[in-house]
Design a protein around this motif. Structure first.
Motif, PDB file in Angstrom:
ATOM      1  N   GLN A   1       0.835  -1.208   0.000  1.00  0.00           N
ATOM      2  CA  GLN A   1       0.000   0.000   0.000  1.00  0.00           C
ATOM      3  C   GLN A   1       0.867   1.255   0.000  1.00  0.00           C
ATOM      4  OE1 GLN A   1      -3.390  -0.103  -0.391  1.00  0.00           O
ATOM      5  NE2 GLN A   1      -2.901  -2.257  -0.678  1.00  0.00           N
ATOM      6  N   GLU A   2       1.941   1.249   0.785  1.00  0.00           N
ATOM      7  CA  GLU A   2       2.857   2.383   0.814  1.00  0.00           C
ATOM      8  C   GLU A   2       3.535   2.574  -0.538  1.00  0.00           C
ATOM      9  OE1 GLU A   2       3.780   4.877   2.987  1.00  0.00           O
ATOM     10  OE2 GLU A   2       1.932   4.221   3.986  1.00  0.00           O
ATOM     11  N   ASP A   3       3.929   1.479  -1.172  1.00  0.00           N
ATOM     12  CA  ASP A   3       4.564   1.562  -2.496  1.00  0.00           C
ATOM     13  C   ASP A   3       3.612   2.170  -3.516  1.00  0.00           C
ATOM     14  OD1 ASP A   3       6.857   0.469  -1.465  1.00  0.00           O
ATOM     15  OD2 ASP A   3       6.481  -1.554  -2.237  1.00  0.00           O
ATOM     16  N   LYS A   4       2.340   1.801  -3.459  1.00  0.00           N
ATOM     17  CA  LYS A   4       1.361   2.366  -4.378  1.00  0.00           C
ATOM     18  C   LYS A   4       1.213   3.868  -4.170  1.00  0.00           C
ATOM     19  CE  LYS A   4      -1.496  -1.756  -4.961  1.00  0.00           C
ATOM     20  NZ  LYS A   4      -2.796  -2.375  -4.694  1.00  0.00           N
ATOM     21  N   LYS A   5       1.211   4.288  -2.917  1.00  0.00           N
ATOM     22  CA  LYS A   5       1.088   5.716  -2.606  1.00  0.00           C
ATOM     23  C   LYS A   5       2.285   6.481  -3.155  1.00  0.00           C
ATOM     24  CE  LYS A   5      -1.623   5.344   1.626  1.00  0.00           C
ATOM     25  NZ  LYS A   5      -1.600   5.560   3.074  1.00  0.00           N
ATOM     26  N   LYS A   6       3.477   5.908  -2.999  1.00  0.00           N
ATOM     27  CA  LYS A   6       4.705   6.578  -3.466  1.00  0.00           C
ATOM     28  C   LYS A   6       4.705   6.704  -4.995  1.00  0.00           C
ATOM     29  CE  LYS A   6       7.516   5.154   0.441  1.00  0.00           C
ATOM     30  NZ  LYS A   6       8.608   4.279   0.890  1.00  0.00           N
ATOM     31  N   ARG A   7       4.203   5.683  -5.674  1.00  0.00           N
ATOM     32  CA  ARG A   7       4.194   5.707  -7.136  1.00  0.00           C
ATOM     33  C   ARG A   7       3.294   6.811  -7.693  1.00  0.00           C
ATOM     34  NH1 ARG A   7       2.634  -0.086  -8.565  1.00  0.00           N
ATOM     35  NH2 ARG A   7       3.491  -0.813  -6.628  1.00  0.00           N
ATOM     36  N   TYR A   8       2.178   7.046  -7.006  1.00  0.00           N
ATOM     37  CA  TYR A   8       1.215   8.006  -7.520  1.00  0.00           C
ATOM     38  C   TYR A   8       1.309   9.381  -6.873  1.00  0.00           C
ATOM     39  CZ  TYR A   8      -0.760   3.857  -9.639  1.00  0.00           C
ATOM     40  OH  TYR A   8      -0.920   2.717 -10.370  1.00  0.00           O
ATOM     41  N   ALA A   9       2.311   9.571  -6.026  1.00  0.00           N
ATOM     42  CA  ALA A   9       2.474  10.873  -5.347  1.00  0.00           C
ATOM     43  C   ALA A   9       3.211  11.859  -6.211  1.00  0.00           C
ATOM     44  CB  ALA A   9       3.210  10.680  -4.045  1.00  0.00           C
TER      45      ALA A   9
END
Length: 60
Positions: A52-60
């Motif tokens: 979930q954290e990786d997904k947030k970082k990708r779309y930030a």
């Protein structure tokens, strides 16, 4: 022992015997509601949170 644990009951030293008995009765009545539910292990939970954290970082 912990591998099959699905839920936790909280008791405090200040509980009277009557309160402890009530908690056990309530738990036994509710037991059927959580039987069969899958509870992820700590490793699975950590993996999910990392993803979930990786997904947030990708779309930030």
């Amino acid at each position: 022992m912990w591998g099959g644990m699905k839920s936790v009951m909280m008791f405090t030293p200040n509980d009277s015997q009557l309160q402890t008995d009530r908690k056990w009765r309530e738990r036994l009545q509710q037991k059927g509601s959580d039987d069969g539910k899958y509870v992820p292990t700590i490793d699975e939970t950590r993996k999910f949170l990392r993803e979930q954290e990786d997904k947030k970082k990708r779309y930030a």
